[in-house]
Every structure is written in C-alpha cells, then in structure tokens.
Write a protein that holds these residues in place. Structure first.
Motif, PDB file in Angstrom:
ATOM      1  N   GLN A 100       0.832  -1.200   0.000  1.00 56.36           N
ATOM      2  CA  GLN A 100       0.000   0.000   0.000  1.00 56.36           C
ATOM      3  C   GLN A 100       0.869   1.253   0.000  1.00 56.36           C
ATOM      4  O   GLN A 100       0.536   2.242  -0.657  1.00 56.36           O
ATOM      5  CB  GLN A 100      -0.930  -0.008   1.212  1.00 56.36           C
ATOM      6  N   LEU A 101       1.987   1.196   0.693  1.00 57.45           N
ATOM      7  CA  LEU A 101       2.892   2.345   0.728  1.00 57.45           C
ATOM      8  C   LEU A 101       3.504   2.587  -0.655  1.00 57.45           C
ATOM      9  O   LEU A 101       3.614   3.742  -1.095  1.00 57.45           O
ATOM     10  CB  LEU A 101       3.988   2.132   1.769  1.00 57.45           C
ATOM     11  N   ASP A 102       3.912   1.512  -1.326  1.00 56.14           N
ATOM     12  CA  ASP A 102       4.468   1.655  -2.680  1.00 56.14           C
ATOM     13  C   ASP A 102       3.477   2.356  -3.597  1.00 56.14           C
ATOM     14  O   ASP A 102       3.828   3.289  -4.333  1.00 56.14           O
ATOM     15  CB  ASP A 102       4.802   0.281  -3.277  1.00 56.14           C
ATOM     16  N   LEU A 103       2.236   1.887  -3.567  1.00 53.78           N
ATOM     17  CA  LEU A 103       1.208   2.463  -4.436  1.00 53.78           C
ATOM     18  C   LEU A 103       0.930   3.912  -4.049  1.00 53.78           C
ATOM     19  O   LEU A 103       0.789   4.780  -4.920  1.00 53.78           O
ATOM     20  CB  LEU A 103      -0.071   1.638  -4.363  1.00 53.78           C
ATOM     21  N   ALA A 104       0.876   4.187  -2.757  1.00 54.69           N
ATOM     22  CA  ALA A 104       0.593   5.544  -2.290  1.00 54.69           C
ATOM     23  C   ALA A 104       1.666   6.521  -2.753  1.00 54.69           C
ATOM     24  O   ALA A 104       1.357   7.622  -3.221  1.00 54.69           O
ATOM     25  CB  ALA A 104       0.480   5.545  -0.769  1.00 54.69           C
ATOM     26  N   ALA A 125      -5.223   3.371 -10.950  1.00 56.81           N
ATOM     27  CA  ALA A 125      -5.161   2.413 -12.055  1.00 56.81           C
ATOM     28  C   ALA A 125      -3.960   2.680 -12.942  1.00 56.81           C
ATOM     29  O   ALA A 125      -3.310   1.752 -13.434  1.00 56.81           O
ATOM     30  CB  ALA A 125      -6.450   2.466 -12.866  1.00 56.81           C
ATOM     31  N   ASP A 126      -3.652   3.964 -13.148  1.00 61.33           N
ATOM     32  CA  ASP A 126      -2.506   4.319 -13.981  1.00 61.33           C
ATOM     33  C   ASP A 126      -1.213   3.819 -13.352  1.00 61.33           C
ATOM     34  O   ASP A 126      -0.345   3.256 -14.031  1.00 61.33           O
ATOM     35  CB  ASP A 126      -2.464   5.827 -14.173  1.00 61.33           C
ATOM     36  N   GLN A 127      -1.064   3.988 -12.040  1.00 60.99           N
ATOM     37  CA  GLN A 127       0.142   3.530 -11.357  1.00 60.99           C
ATOM     38  C   GLN A 127       0.217   2.003 -11.299  1.00 60.99           C
ATOM     39  O   GLN A 127       1.306   1.442 -11.226  1.00 60.99           O
ATOM     40  CB  GLN A 127       0.199   4.105  -9.938  1.00 60.99           C
TER      41      GLN A 127
END
Length: 264
Positions: free
Chosen positions: A19-23, A52-54
């Motif tokens: 979740q941190l990576d995505l954030a 979604a883009d990330q």
C-alpha cells in the motif's frame, strides 16, 4: 460482484506492490489507499484512474474499476472499421504495408488476427479452411497440425515462445478466453524440450520449411503508445524480419504486394 476496494487490492497484489508503494507512486497517503481498499472511503473517478494508472491496469479493466466505484466507463471500444478510428487504422495499414516484402500481422489481446500484409498470404495456402474462419487465431494457426505447425522446423521453440508471452500477458491482465487457449495448446507437459537449432543466443528465430527452403525469421512487436480506446490498447503488430541473408533474398525476390489485408 467485487467492490472497488477488492479490485484495487487484487491489482496491487498482482503488481506486487505494498500500500505504501502504491501511495508514493500515486502521490496519496498510504492511509487513503488502505481506506479505499477496505471500503471505508469512496474514491472519486479521478482517484480510481490515478491508482489504475500507477498499477498499469489495461483500459478494459479501468472501465470495470470505474463501474465498481459507481461511475460510468471512461473508455470506448470501437471496431477498427469505425470512422472514429480511421487514422489509427491507416497507421496500422501503413506499418504493415511498409514492412513488405516481409510478413507482418496485427492481432488483438486474444491473438485473433485483425489485419495482415500481402507477404503473409502465401503461408495460408495449405492451411485447413476451418482455421481460416474468423476469428483467425494466431496461436492456433501457429501450433495446430492443420495450420503452420508442419512448416515449423523448431516447433518446440515456437511453442515455448508463445507460452512465455501468454503467461506474462495473463499475469499482467487475466482473461478467461486467453486462459482457455493456453490450457488447450500450451500446457507445459505438451512439449517442453527446446529444439533450438541456432548457435546464437541473441535471438531465437522461427524456422519455416517453405517452398523448398528454410526461412529463418525473428519478430518485433509494435503497439500504440497512448491509446484512449480499448481496441487500440489491445492491438499489437508483429513484424517478422529475415534472420539471415538467404531468407532475406527469398522475400525480396517475391512479390509482396502493396496492400494490407483486413481479416473479418
């Protein structure tokens, strides 16, 4: 039906991100990502698309995410024959035509051929007509004994290539129909031993025994860079190049024609 939080979590796990990576990638807080995934926060359409883009979610699946979040789909899906895609269709035709006298094909996400150039046509001559009924599937055409398989000298190499590419494709974006195709033609126990017959490890060619000689070909893939239509997002052009001088001479001596051919 999955919630938007469940779908985003599935895509995050598929991309092996925390979740941190995505954030960090999406420039939002990890807490916000957590709240969205657990259903405690309803994301805006813009936030859905940012995440979604990330996560590199295909356009077809981005529509599914938007629907799950309560929004209308954002991306249209049109036939290549649609007037709105005329410029894109012209671009595909130009790429195919410019590649002559060497073969090139355009296909969709399930490997169904949508267009070819004239250099491909001679290879269809001895194919069972049943395999040429639309949609013509490139994987089935290449591996079926009624298709190109009898022509392919290094069939095990070609099978391994298809297997590797479709595994990566399914890992990136699962698809039930493509999974069924994989299970039908590419299960690992079907033929695993490589018959590599070229000394170089730079590229493994497809070797065809055709017209009384062996033709060695390698390929490159072309896709649209910034598509906003699902059809364009899923179209790829595979262009085949001769891997030796003899193969180049064969194609250059042939009349490759000057038109791209649409597949129904």
């Amino acid at each position: 039906m999955h919630t938007i939080g469940e779908l985003l979590r599935q895509w995050r796990h598929r991309r092996r991100l925390s979740q941190l990576d995505l954030a960090i990638a999406a420039d939002v807080s990890a807490r916000h990502v957590s709240l969205v995934e657990t259903g405690k926060s309803n994301p805006s359409a813009e936030m859905v698309l940012r995440l979604a883009d990330q996560l590199d979610v295909p356009l077809r699946e981005r529509n599914r995410l938007l629907l799950a979040a309560g929004f209308a789909p954002r991306y249209a899906e049109r036939s290549l024959d649609d007037g709105a895609l005329s410029a894109a269709r012209d671009a595909v035709e130009r790429v195919l035509r410019a590649h002559e006298p060497y073969p090139a094909v355009a296909f969709d996400r399930r490997w169904n051929i949508v267009m070819t150039n004239r250099a491909v046509e001679p290879f269809f001559a001895d194919v069972d007509p049943a395999l040429l009924r639309p949609p013509i599937n490139l994987v089935r055409l290449g591996l079926d004994p009624r298709g190109f398989a009898p022509l392919v000298v290094n069939l095990a190499d070609v099978r391994l290539m298809f297997r590797s590419r479709i595994r990566r494709q399914l890992a990136a974006a699962p698809d039930a129909e493509l999974t069924a195709l994989y299970e039908e033609l590419l299960e690992p126990d079907s033929e695993d031993a490589s018959s590599r017959s070229v000394a170089s490890d730079v590229v493994i060619p497809m070797i065809l025994r055709f017209d009384g000689r062996e033709l060695r070909l390698f390929s490159t893939i072309t896709t649209f860079g910034t598509p906003m239509d699902i059809t364009l997002d899923e179209v790829a052009i595979e262009s085949y190049y001769p891997a030796d001088a003899e193969s180049a001479a064969y194609f250059e001596a042939s009349d490759g024609g000057a038109r791209a051919t649409a597949c129904p």
